[in-house]
Design an enzyme around this catalytic site. Structure first.
Site, PDB file in Angstrom:
ATOM      1  N   CYS A   1      -4.960 -20.631   5.679  1.00 15.38           N
ATOM      2  CA  CYS A   1      -4.051 -21.333   4.777  1.00 15.38           C
ATOM      3  C   CYS A   1      -3.833 -20.504   3.510  1.00 15.38           C
ATOM      4  O   CYS A   1      -4.425 -19.438   3.343  1.00 15.38           O
ATOM      5  CB  CYS A   1      -4.626 -22.701   4.415  1.00 15.38           C
ATOM      6  SG  CYS A   1      -5.124 -23.676   5.848  1.00 15.38           S
ATOM      7  N   MET A   2      -3.007 -20.999   2.603  1.00 17.85           N
ATOM      8  CA  MET A   2      -2.721 -20.251   1.389  1.00 17.85           C
ATOM      9  C   MET A   2      -3.975 -20.032   0.552  1.00 17.85           C
ATOM     10  O   MET A   2      -4.182 -18.946   0.003  1.00 17.85           O
ATOM     11  CB  MET A   2      -1.672 -20.977   0.553  1.00 17.85           C
ATOM     12  CG  MET A   2      -1.289 -20.223  -0.713  1.00 17.85           C
ATOM     13  SD  MET A   2      -0.024 -21.046  -1.693  1.00 17.85           S
ATOM     14  CE  MET A   2       1.433 -20.689  -0.721  1.00 17.85           C
ATOM     15  N   ASP A   3      -4.835 -21.038   0.455  1.00 23.21           N
ATOM     16  CA  ASP A   3      -5.996 -20.975  -0.440  1.00 23.21           C
ATOM     17  C   ASP A   3      -7.327 -21.183   0.270  1.00 23.21           C
ATOM     18  O   ASP A   3      -8.377 -21.119  -0.377  1.00 23.21           O
ATOM     19  CB  ASP A   3      -5.869 -22.039  -1.534  1.00 23.21           C
ATOM     20  CG  ASP A   3      -4.486 -22.090  -2.141  1.00 23.21           C
ATOM     21  OD1 ASP A   3      -4.086 -21.085  -2.750  1.00 23.21           O
ATOM     22  OD2 ASP A   3      -3.800 -23.111  -1.981  1.00 23.21           O
TER      23      ASP A   3
ATOM     24  N   LYS B   1      -4.484   4.876  -9.327  1.00 16.58           N
ATOM     25  CA  LYS B   1      -3.234   4.126  -9.195  1.00 16.58           C
ATOM     26  C   LYS B   1      -3.480   2.839  -8.414  1.00 16.58           C
ATOM     27  O   LYS B   1      -4.532   2.662  -7.793  1.00 16.58           O
ATOM     28  CB  LYS B   1      -2.176   4.977  -8.489  1.00 16.58           C
ATOM     29  CG  LYS B   1      -2.533   5.363  -7.054  1.00 16.58           C
ATOM     30  CD  LYS B   1      -1.444   6.201  -6.414  1.00 16.58           C
ATOM     31  CE  LYS B   1      -1.826   6.563  -4.976  1.00 16.58           C
ATOM     32  NZ  LYS B   1      -0.739   7.280  -4.276  1.00 16.58           N
TER      33      LYS B   1
ATOM     34  N   ARG C   1       9.066  13.466   0.096  1.00 14.71           N
ATOM     35  CA  ARG C   1       9.238  12.456  -0.956  1.00 14.71           C
ATOM     36  C   ARG C   1       9.860  13.139  -2.177  1.00 14.71           C
ATOM     37  O   ARG C   1      11.010  13.544  -2.147  1.00 14.71           O
ATOM     38  CB  ARG C   1       7.890  11.798  -1.296  1.00 14.71           C
ATOM     39  CG  ARG C   1       7.290  11.023  -0.136  1.00 14.71           C
ATOM     40  CD  ARG C   1       6.126  10.139  -0.545  1.00 14.71           C
ATOM     41  NE  ARG C   1       5.065  10.855  -1.244  1.00 14.71           N
ATOM     42  CZ  ARG C   1       3.833  10.355  -1.439  1.00 14.71           C
ATOM     43  NH1 ARG C   1       3.525   9.155  -0.987  1.00 14.71           N
ATOM     44  NH2 ARG C   1       2.917  11.048  -2.076  1.00 14.71           N
TER      45      ARG C   1
ATOM     46  N   HIS D   1       1.708  17.637  -2.171  1.00 18.17           N
ATOM     47  CA  HIS D   1       0.875  16.653  -1.475  1.00 18.17           C
ATOM     48  C   HIS D   1       1.004  16.871   0.022  1.00 18.17           C
ATOM     49  O   HIS D   1       2.094  17.142   0.534  1.00 18.17           O
ATOM     50  CB  HIS D   1       1.322  15.237  -1.839  1.00 18.17           C
ATOM     51  CG  HIS D   1       0.384  14.168  -1.363  1.00 18.17           C
ATOM     52  ND1 HIS D   1      -0.925  14.093  -1.791  1.00 18.17           N
ATOM     53  CD2 HIS D   1       0.555  13.134  -0.498  1.00 18.17           C
ATOM     54  CE1 HIS D   1      -1.513  13.049  -1.216  1.00 18.17           C
ATOM     55  NE2 HIS D   1      -0.641  12.463  -0.419  1.00 18.17           N
TER      56      HIS D   1
ATOM     57  N   ARG E   1      -7.506  16.201  -6.527  1.00 23.24           N
ATOM     58  CA  ARG E   1      -7.243  14.790  -6.804  1.00 23.24           C
ATOM     59  C   ARG E   1      -8.065  13.954  -5.821  1.00 23.24           C
ATOM     60  O   ARG E   1      -7.818  13.985  -4.613  1.00 23.24           O
ATOM     61  CB  ARG E   1      -5.747  14.483  -6.642  1.00 23.24           C
ATOM     62  CG  ARG E   1      -4.838  15.377  -7.476  1.00 23.24           C
ATOM     63  CD  ARG E   1      -3.375  14.939  -7.357  1.00 23.24           C
ATOM     64  NE  ARG E   1      -2.882  14.927  -5.991  1.00 23.24           N
ATOM     65  CZ  ARG E   1      -2.285  15.958  -5.384  1.00 23.24           C
ATOM     66  NH1 ARG E   1      -2.139  17.126  -6.034  1.00 23.24           N
ATOM     67  NH2 ARG E   1      -1.854  15.856  -4.157  1.00 23.24           N
TER      68      ARG E   1
ATOM     69  N   TYR F   1      -3.232 -25.669  10.303  1.00 23.15           N
ATOM     70  CA  TYR F   1      -1.810 -25.788  10.595  1.00 23.15           C
ATOM     71  C   TYR F   1      -1.486 -25.402  12.029  1.00 23.15           C
ATOM     72  O   TYR F   1      -2.023 -24.433  12.565  1.00 23.15           O
ATOM     73  CB  TYR F   1      -1.003 -24.888   9.653  1.00 23.15           C
ATOM     74  CG  TYR F   1      -0.982 -25.355   8.219  1.00 23.15           C
ATOM     75  CD1 TYR F   1      -0.354 -26.548   7.869  1.00 23.15           C
ATOM     76  CD2 TYR F   1      -1.596 -24.605   7.226  1.00 23.15           C
ATOM     77  CE1 TYR F   1      -0.330 -26.978   6.550  1.00 23.15           C
ATOM     78  CE2 TYR F   1      -1.569 -25.023   5.898  1.00 23.15           C
ATOM     79  CZ  TYR F   1      -0.936 -26.221   5.570  1.00 23.15           C
ATOM     80  OH  TYR F   1      -0.920 -26.636   4.265  1.00 23.15           O
TER      81      TYR F   1
END
Length: 382
Positions: free
Chosen positions: A310-312, A38, A135, A165, A218, A264
Site C-alpha cells: 500500500c502507499m504507507d 549527487k 551525453r 565518463h 571520482r 488491495y
C-alpha cells in the site's frame, strides 16, 4: 528522537570512511579523490556523507546540479565542489559567488555565461569530453581546443579540469572502455598545457584500471559499499562495506483464518491459519509495489511480503506470533541472515544504484559511527 513513525534508514558512516580510505590507499600520493554525492549521496544523505568522505581523505566532491552544490555550501562545507551536469549560463554568477566549479561542453555556453558574470567574477570550469557515452561533451580535438582557447583568453573563466565518463567500465569486456580511454588520452595530449585536474575514473575504473587514473578519480557507488556490477565484484581489490540499511517495526499482528484475504485487490489468500503483521512502510516511501513477495527479516527469520504493498503500509506472513514493536529489516543484516541491496535490485530487475535513491526523504536517515547515533535527518520535522 525526531521522527514519529517506526520506519528508518541507518547510515553507517564508518563504512563510508572505510571505503574511501581503502580507495585512497590505491592512489599515488598526488592523486586526488572526488567523492560523488549527487542525488543526496545516492539516497544516503549528501552532507553527512560528504563530511565522512572528506574526513577519510577525499579531496573534493561532485554533484549533478548547482542546487546540490549550494546545499553543501549551506552546510559550511568548503571543499572543492564540481557540478557534473549541465547548468544554465545565467547561473554562472551563482557558481562564482559560491566557489562552485561547473562543467562546460559548448562554446556557445561560455559566450552566454560570460554575459552574466561581472568583470570581477571568475568561474572554474571542467571541460567534458564525449568519448562514447553520448551525453554531454565535446567530441573532437578541434572542439576541445576551441573551448580551451576561449577560456584562456577570458579573465572570467579558469580552466580547472578536463574529464570524460565511461559507459562500460563495469563490464568484463574491456574493448569499448579501451577505445574510450584511447580517445580521451589523445584529447589530453592534444593540449599544450593540462589543467590542474584530469579525471575519467569512476568507481569501476578507480578500483580496476590504474592506467586510467590520470591525477584524479571520482568515487561514487563503491563509496557506499556497493559494487559497480556483479560481473566485476570478484575483481575488486578490497571488500566493500555497505553503509545503508532499512528497518521498520511491526505495528499490528493478527491471526488470519484460512481463506481470508489481504490488501488491495484481495490478491493474497491465507492457505491456513496464519499470523500476519502490518509494517508502516509502503510505496510512498520507495518500497514499491513490485516488491510484493520479497522477503524481509523478522526475529532473524526470512518472511515474505504478502498482498499488494500500500502507499504507507505493507503486510508480512510470520512463522509464529511476534509482538508489535518487533524490528523488521528490509535491507541489511539480522542475526545470521542478510538481505542486500543487490537482492532488492534483482527483485526489481534493476541495478543497486537505483534502490537507495528510491527510498524517499520522508524516511528518516539515522547516522551512526562506532555504534552510536550521531544525528538524525528528518526533513518532515526539522
Amino acid at each position: 528522537m525526531n521522527y514519529y513513525r517506526d520506519t528508518w534508514v541507518e547510515i553507517n558512516l564508518d563504512n563510508i570512511a572505510y571505503n574511501v580510505k581503502e580507495t585512497v590507499k590505491l592512489l599515488p600520493s598526488k592523486e586526488k579523490l572526488f567523492a560523488v554525492v549527487k542525488a543526496n549521496a545516492y539516497g544516503h544523505g549528501a552532507c553527512a556523507v560528504a563530511e565522512a568522505a572528506l574526513g577519510a581523505g577525499a579531496h573534493g566532491l561532485a554533484v549533478a546540479f548547482i542546487d546540490e552544490a549550494l546545499s553543501l555550501r549551506k552546510s559550511a562545507i568548503a571543499a572543492p565542489v564540481l557540478v557534473l551536469g549541465a547548468s544554465r549560463p545565467s547561473d554562472a554568477g551563482v557558481a562564482a559567488e559560491h566557489h562552485i566549479s561547473l562543467t562546460v561542453y559548448q562554446l556557445e555556453w561560455l559566450k552566454q555565461a560570460q554575459a552574466y558574470l561581472s568583470p570581477e567574477q571568475t568561474v572554474k570550469v571542467h571541460v567534458k569530453c564525449d568519448t562514447g557515452m553520448g551525453r554531454l561533451g565535446v567530441k573532437t580535438q578541434e572542439e576541445l581546443k576551441e573551448l580551451v582557447a576561449f577560456i584562456d583568453q577570458s579573465p572570467q573563466f579558469i580552466f580547472e579540469g578536463l574529464f570524460t565518463h565511461f559507459a562500460t567500465a563495469d563490464e568484463l569486456d574491456t574493448a569499448y572502455f579501451e577505445d574510450q580511454l584511447f580517445k580521451f588520452t589523445a584529447m589530453v595530449e592534444s593540449l599544450e598545457e593540462r589543467p590542474p585536474y584530469v579525471h575519467c575514473a569512476n568507481s569501476a575504473v578507480s578500483l580496476r584500471f590504474k592506467k586510467a587514473h590520470f591525477n584524479a578519480v571520482r568515487l561514487g557507488i563503491a563509496m557506499y559499499g556497493l559494487s559497480p556490477s556483479d560481473e566485476i565484484k570478484p575483481l575488486l581489490p578490497f571488500p566493500l562495506k555497505p553503509a545503508f540499511s532499512l528497518h521498520t517495526k511491526i505495528v499490528h499482528v493478527k491471526r488470519m483464518n484460512k481463506g481470508e484475504k489481504v490488501s488491495y485487490g484481495a490478491t493474497y489468500e491465507a492457505q491456513g491459519d496464519e499470523w500476519v503483521a502490518t509494517l508502516p512502510i509502503g510505496y510512498a516511501d520507495g518500497w514499491i509495489r513490485k516488491l510484493q513477495g520479497q522477503e524481509v527479516l523478522a526475529a532473524g527469520c526470512r518472511v515474505p511480503i504478502i498482498g499488494r504493498i500500500c502507499m504507507d503500509q505493507c503486510m508480512i506472513r510470520l512463522p509464529y506470533e511476534l509482538p508489535a514493536g518487533t524490528t523488521v529489516t528490509l535491507i541489511g543484516r539480522q542475526c545470521n541472515e542478510e538481505i542486500t541491496m543487490d537482492d532488492i535490485a534483482d527483485r526489481l530487475a534493476t541495478i543497486n544504484y537505483e534502490v537507495p535513491c528510491l527510498i524517499t526523504s520522508r524516511v528518516p536517515r539515522v547516522y551512526k559511527s562506532k555504534g552510536e547515533v550521531l544525528h538524525i535527518d528528518n526533513p518532515l520535522v526539522r
